[in-house]
Each structure stands twice: as C-alpha cells, then as structure tokens.
Design a protein around this motif. Structure first.
Motif, PDB file in Angstrom:
ATOM      1  N   LEU A  37      59.249 -14.398  20.494  1.00  0.00           N
ATOM      2  CA  LEU A  37      60.082 -13.193  20.496  1.00  0.00           C
ATOM      3  C   LEU A  37      59.325 -12.011  21.084  1.00  0.00           C
ATOM      4  CD1 LEU A  37      62.606 -11.584  19.673  1.00  0.00           C
ATOM      5  CD2 LEU A  37      61.550 -11.287  17.413  1.00  0.00           C
ATOM      6  N   ALA A  38      58.052 -11.858  20.719  1.00  0.00           N
ATOM      7  CA  ALA A  38      57.259 -10.744  21.242  1.00  0.00           C
ATOM      8  C   ALA A  38      57.125 -10.832  22.753  1.00  0.00           C
ATOM      9  CB  ALA A  38      55.873 -10.745  20.580  1.00  0.00           C
ATOM     10  N   TYR A  39      56.794 -12.020  23.256  1.00  0.00           N
ATOM     11  CA  TYR A  39      56.675 -12.190  24.703  1.00  0.00           C
ATOM     12  C   TYR A  39      58.032 -12.016  25.397  1.00  0.00           C
ATOM     13  CZ  TYR A  39      51.811 -13.774  24.738  1.00  0.00           C
ATOM     14  OH  TYR A  39      50.449 -13.831  24.652  1.00  0.00           O
ATOM     15  N   ARG A  40      59.094 -12.504  24.771  1.00  0.00           N
ATOM     16  CA  ARG A  40      60.422 -12.359  25.363  1.00  0.00           C
ATOM     17  C   ARG A  40      60.788 -10.878  25.509  1.00  0.00           C
ATOM     18  NH1 ARG A  40      66.232 -14.897  23.213  1.00  0.00           N
ATOM     19  NH2 ARG A  40      67.465 -14.117  24.954  1.00  0.00           N
ATOM     20  N   SER A  41      60.474 -10.089  24.499  1.00  0.00           N
ATOM     21  CA  SER A  41      60.765  -8.656  24.551  1.00  0.00           C
ATOM     22  C   SER A  41      59.984  -7.983  25.680  1.00  0.00           C
ATOM     23  CB  SER A  41      60.432  -8.002  23.206  1.00  0.00           C
ATOM     24  OG  SER A  41      61.183  -8.583  22.158  1.00  0.00           O
ATOM     25  N   LEU A  42      58.697  -8.319  25.792  1.00  0.00           N
ATOM     26  CA  LEU A  42      57.851  -7.660  26.791  1.00  0.00           C
ATOM     27  C   LEU A  42      58.203  -8.091  28.213  1.00  0.00           C
ATOM     28  CD1 LEU A  42      54.434  -7.827  24.904  1.00  0.00           C
ATOM     29  CD2 LEU A  42      55.923  -5.837  25.221  1.00  0.00           C
ATOM     30  N   ILE A  80      69.508  -7.157  17.864  1.00  0.00           N
ATOM     31  CA  ILE A  80      69.342  -8.161  18.916  1.00  0.00           C
ATOM     32  C   ILE A  80      68.013  -8.897  18.752  1.00  0.00           C
ATOM     33  CG2 ILE A  80      68.212  -6.716  20.681  1.00  0.00           C
ATOM     34  CD1 ILE A  80      70.949  -9.435  21.170  1.00  0.00           C
ATOM     35  N   ALA A  81      66.982  -8.186  18.269  1.00  0.00           N
ATOM     36  CA  ALA A  81      65.701  -8.855  18.018  1.00  0.00           C
ATOM     37  C   ALA A  81      65.857  -9.880  16.893  1.00  0.00           C
ATOM     38  CB  ALA A  81      64.631  -7.827  17.659  1.00  0.00           C
ATOM     39  N   SER A  82      66.602  -9.513  15.857  1.00  0.00           N
ATOM     40  CA  SER A  82      66.853 -10.451  14.752  1.00  0.00           C
ATOM     41  C   SER A  82      67.634 -11.659  15.247  1.00  0.00           C
ATOM     42  CB  SER A  82      67.634  -9.745  13.637  1.00  0.00           C
ATOM     43  OG  SER A  82      66.918  -8.625  13.150  1.00  0.00           O
ATOM     44  N   ASN A  83      68.601 -11.410  16.128  1.00  0.00           N
ATOM     45  CA  ASN A  83      69.401 -12.497  16.670  1.00  0.00           C
ATOM     46  C   ASN A  83      68.555 -13.416  17.551  1.00  0.00           C
ATOM     47  OD1 ASN A  83      71.476 -13.541  18.958  1.00  0.00           O
ATOM     48  ND2 ASN A  83      72.548 -13.245  17.027  1.00  0.00           N
ATOM     49  N   TRP A  84      67.740 -12.829  18.409  1.00  0.00           N
ATOM     50  CA  TRP A  84      66.851 -13.622  19.263  1.00  0.00           C
ATOM     51  C   TRP A  84      65.910 -14.475  18.410  1.00  0.00           C
ATOM     52  CZ3 TRP A  84      65.060  -9.424  23.339  1.00  0.00           C
ATOM     53  CH2 TRP A  84      66.116  -9.197  24.238  1.00  0.00           C
ATOM     54  N   VAL A 181      62.471  -1.248  25.216  1.00  0.00           N
ATOM     55  CA  VAL A 181      61.436  -0.197  25.215  1.00  0.00           C
ATOM     56  C   VAL A 181      61.040   0.120  23.777  1.00  0.00           C
ATOM     57  CG1 VAL A 181      61.025   2.261  25.617  1.00  0.00           C
ATOM     58  CG2 VAL A 181      61.973   0.857  27.444  1.00  0.00           C
ATOM     59  N   LEU A 182      62.028   0.232  22.898  1.00  0.00           N
ATOM     60  CA  LEU A 182      61.744   0.509  21.491  1.00  0.00           C
ATOM     61  C   LEU A 182      61.089  -0.685  20.797  1.00  0.00           C
ATOM     62  CD1 LEU A 182      64.985   2.423  20.387  1.00  0.00           C
ATOM     63  CD2 LEU A 182      62.807   3.364  21.146  1.00  0.00           C
ATOM     64  N   LEU A 183      61.404  -1.892  21.253  1.00  0.00           N
ATOM     65  CA  LEU A 183      60.809  -3.091  20.650  1.00  0.00           C
ATOM     66  C   LEU A 183      59.386  -3.352  21.150  1.00  0.00           C
ATOM     67  CD1 LEU A 183      63.827  -5.598  20.844  1.00  0.00           C
ATOM     68  CD2 LEU A 183      62.915  -4.503  18.789  1.00  0.00           C
ATOM     69  N   ALA A 184      59.058  -2.824  22.332  1.00  0.00           N
ATOM     70  CA  ALA A 184      57.766  -3.131  22.963  1.00  0.00           C
ATOM     71  C   ALA A 184      56.560  -2.804  22.079  1.00  0.00           C
ATOM     72  CB  ALA A 184      57.669  -2.415  24.310  1.00  0.00           C
ATOM     73  N   PRO A 185      56.474  -1.611  21.452  1.00  0.00           N
ATOM     74  CA  PRO A 185      55.297  -1.337  20.604  1.00  0.00           C
ATOM     75  C   PRO A 185      55.147  -2.333  19.459  1.00  0.00           C
ATOM     76  CG  PRO A 185      56.523   0.689  21.056  1.00  0.00           C
ATOM     77  CD  PRO A 185      57.380  -0.454  21.534  1.00  0.00           C
ATOM     78  N   ALA A 187      56.219  -5.459  19.513  1.00  0.00           N
ATOM     79  CA  ALA A 187      55.801  -6.728  20.118  1.00  0.00           C
ATOM     80  C   ALA A 187      54.313  -6.718  20.435  1.00  0.00           C
ATOM     81  CB  ALA A 187      56.618  -6.975  21.387  1.00  0.00           C
ATOM     82  N   ILE A 188      53.841  -5.617  21.012  1.00  0.00           N
ATOM     83  CA  ILE A 188      52.417  -5.513  21.345  1.00  0.00           C
ATOM     84  C   ILE A 188      51.576  -5.537  20.073  1.00  0.00           C
ATOM     85  CG2 ILE A 188      50.646  -4.001  22.328  1.00  0.00           C
ATOM     86  CD1 ILE A 188      52.785  -3.045  24.327  1.00  0.00           C
ATOM     87  N   GLY A 189      52.035  -4.787  19.055  1.00  0.00           N
ATOM     88  CA  GLY A 189      51.307  -4.766  17.789  1.00  0.00           C
ATOM     89  C   GLY A 189      51.216  -6.141  17.156  1.00  0.00           C
ATOM     90  N   TRP A 190      52.307  -6.911  17.239  1.00  0.00           N
ATOM     91  CA  TRP A 190      52.289  -8.266  16.676  1.00  0.00           C
ATOM     92  C   TRP A 190      51.270  -9.143  17.400  1.00  0.00           C
ATOM     93  CZ3 TRP A 190      54.314 -10.670  12.499  1.00  0.00           C
ATOM     94  CH2 TRP A 190      54.239 -12.058  12.481  1.00  0.00           C
ATOM     95  N   LEU A 191      51.267  -9.079  18.722  1.00  0.00           N
ATOM     96  CA  LEU A 191      50.359  -9.922  19.493  1.00  0.00           C
ATOM     97  C   LEU A 191      48.903  -9.528  19.271  1.00  0.00           C
ATOM     98  CD1 LEU A 191      52.329 -10.193  22.864  1.00  0.00           C
ATOM     99  CD2 LEU A 191      52.126 -11.912  21.073  1.00  0.00           C
ATOM    100  N   VAL A 192      48.664  -8.222  19.052  1.00  0.00           N
ATOM    101  CA  VAL A 192      47.290  -7.743  18.865  1.00  0.00           C
ATOM    102  C   VAL A 192      46.779  -8.041  17.459  1.00  0.00           C
ATOM    103  CG1 VAL A 192      45.829  -5.680  18.734  1.00  0.00           C
ATOM    104  CG2 VAL A 192      47.446  -5.948  20.631  1.00  0.00           C
TER     105      VAL A 192
END
Length: 312
Positions: A37-42, A80-84, A181-185, A187-192
């Motif tokens: 999901l994080a990569y999909r968002s980015l 949409i993030a929850s749905n994805w 754009v709002l999901l990106a931070p 997603a990045i935080g999760w990956l980091v």
C-alpha cells in the motif's frame, strides 16, 4: 469510430484492468500488504504528478490542498487507502472471492448511503435489490459462521469514498493526486520506521511495485474519459465486469473454494444487481425522454430546474 464507441471501449478496458488486478497483487504475496500500500501510494503520486505536469494542471492540486475542501480530501484519502489495503490483504490472504463480493455489493451500499446522507429517493426495485443483498449477506454469515467482513469493509469504505468525492468540486485526476499527496508522508513514514521486507537486490519486486502507479492511474483516467461519453446506465452495467473478473480469478486461477453457501449468496447478489440495473436503465431512458421533450418543445432550462445541462 464514434465518440460513444470510444467511450465504451475505454470503459471496458478500465473495468478489465481492475478485474484482472488480483493477478498482479498475487505476485506480491511475499511483500506485506501495508508495504505494498505504501509503495502503491508513492508510485501513484509519481505517475499522477507526471500526468498533471504534462497537462499544466499541477497547480490545481496545490489549490485544492490549500483550500477549504482539504478535510474532505483527507477523508477521501483515508477511505481509498483503507479500500486499497483491504483489497491487497484479501488477495494475499486468499480471499479474492470475498473481495469480488464486496465490489458486487458496493452499488447497493452506495444506494443506501445516498438515501441516508443525501436524502435520495429509492424506488421499489431499488429496495428489493437492497433487501436481496442483505439476505445474501445474512445467508453467507449463517452458513460460514462468520460475516464476510472483508466484503463489507470494501463495500463500505468505497461507498464512503464516493460520499466524500460527491462533495468535492474537483476533477478525478486532480482529486486523486491530492489524496495521494496527503497519503505520501504516512507512506514514507511507514517505509522508514516500520522497515521494508524487500531486499536491495530484488529488482523484479521493485519493478512490480513501480507498476502499481500506472496500474492505479490508467483505469481511472480511462473511466473518467468514458463517463463523459457514455450514458450512466451503461457505466453502471459495464462496471460489473470488474467484480466478475475478480470472481473468475479467485475461483478459476487461485482455486478458492466455492461452497454451497456461496452458491446461494452470489446468485442472490446477481439477481439484486440485475433488478437494480434494469431499474437504472429504465430511469435513465425516462430522463432522456423528458429531456428530449423539453428540447423539442423549446423549454428553457434554468439553474433551478430539475433538468440541467450536462457538463462538457
């Protein structure tokens, strides 16, 4: 090829991409769903930004996020993030059939949300369709001993996403770009902070994850193109290709078990959708006849009229 024919072709292609997407996410079973999901968002953000840059419309995203509608954009982003995530998890956990059930149920959930939130009137056929869908869910819950939580979650989150989008005065590409754009931070935080399960040398996995960008964006653009060129009744009927293909992938490709309770629930859902679709087509034809009569008789259509001109 006429404009309408091109619209139908675009709609068929969009629904086919969505319907066959389980085959893609099944290739990423070795990557945790949250990480996918994080990569999909980015990667979706990258793809959408490139599209809007090419169109010279990227500034619209900044305006949207800085405006008063940012809370609605945030709500849409969460839904949409929850749905994805729910869909990715369902495919990875071997619940593709339940995911398809969720997208079959969604139009009927949308009808109920429209009635509850926007005070939209429901005809007798729509109430019958909703009742049949509820009967199918109750029967499946009784037979399997547990509610189809994944299907219900997918239907409700996508329905709530539609409620938020209905109140946004933004084009589909601009809106989704603002959402990611709002999901990106996050997603990045999760990956980091949560770390990644992908090794640096596994370029095939990274290539698959990068593909999630165009796989997310392309059908949305095709769907937006089609929606402007074909009747909404056509859109409503053709979109069932999506869960039908997902159902086929689950049963024929992934070999998921189709129990007798599924054999009861799915036909009930299909009957409900058939009733709903027939009613929608009849309503669409009636509206077109009224509009044609108004045009022929020279009726002046004003902003306050129930008949309003279609947006270009």
């Amino acid at each position: 090829m006429s404009d309408s024919t091109r619209g139908v072709a675009a709609l068929l292609l969009a629904c086919t991409v969505w319907g066959l997407s389980p085959l893609y996410y099944a290739l990423l079973k070795h990557v945790p769903a949250a990480e996918v999901l994080a990569y999909r968002s980015l990667w979706s953000l990258v793809f959408f930004v490139l599209i809007l840059l090419a169109q010279g419309r990227l500034g619209l995203v900044r305006q949207a996020i800085a405006g008063r509608q940012v809370w609605l954009i945030g709500l849409a982003a969460v839904m949409i993030a929850s749905n994805w995530f729910g869909f990715i998890f369902a495919i990875q956990a071997g619940h593709g059939m339940e995911a398809s059930l969720g997208y079959y149920i969604f139009p009927l959930v949308a009808v109920i949300l429209g009635w509850a939130i926007f005070d939209e009137r429901l005809g007798r056929a729509q109430w019958v369709a909703v009742a049949l869908a509820m009967l199918a869910v109750v029967g499946l819950t009784w037979g399997l001993g547990v509610p189809p939580w994944i299907a219900l979650a997918l239907a409700v989150t996508f329905g709530a996403y539609g409620v938020a989008k209905k109140q946004l005065d933004l084009g589909p590409v601009v809106s989704v770009t603002a959402e990611v754009v709002l999901l990106a931070p996050i997603a990045i935080g999760w990956l980091v902070f949560a770390g990644t399960q992908i090794g640096a040398g596994t370029w095939q996995t990274h290539a698959l994850l990068a593909l999630s960008g165009p796989l997310t964006a392309s059908p949305l653009i095709l769907f937006s193109y089609a929606a402007r060129r074909v009747r909404m009744a056509t859109v409503g009927v053709v979109q069932y290709i999506n869960p039908t293909l997902q159902f086929g992938c689950a049963v024929l490709v992934f070999g998921e078990v189709f129990t007798r309770w599924h054999g009861i629930a799915f036909p009930l859902i299909w009957l409900a959708l058939a009733i709903y679709s027939v009613a929608a087509i009849r309503q669409d034809r009636a509206s077109r006849r009224v509009l044609s009569s108004a045009v022929i008789s020279g009726t002046v259509v004003t902003k306050d009229s129930t008949l309003s001109p279609a947006k270009p």
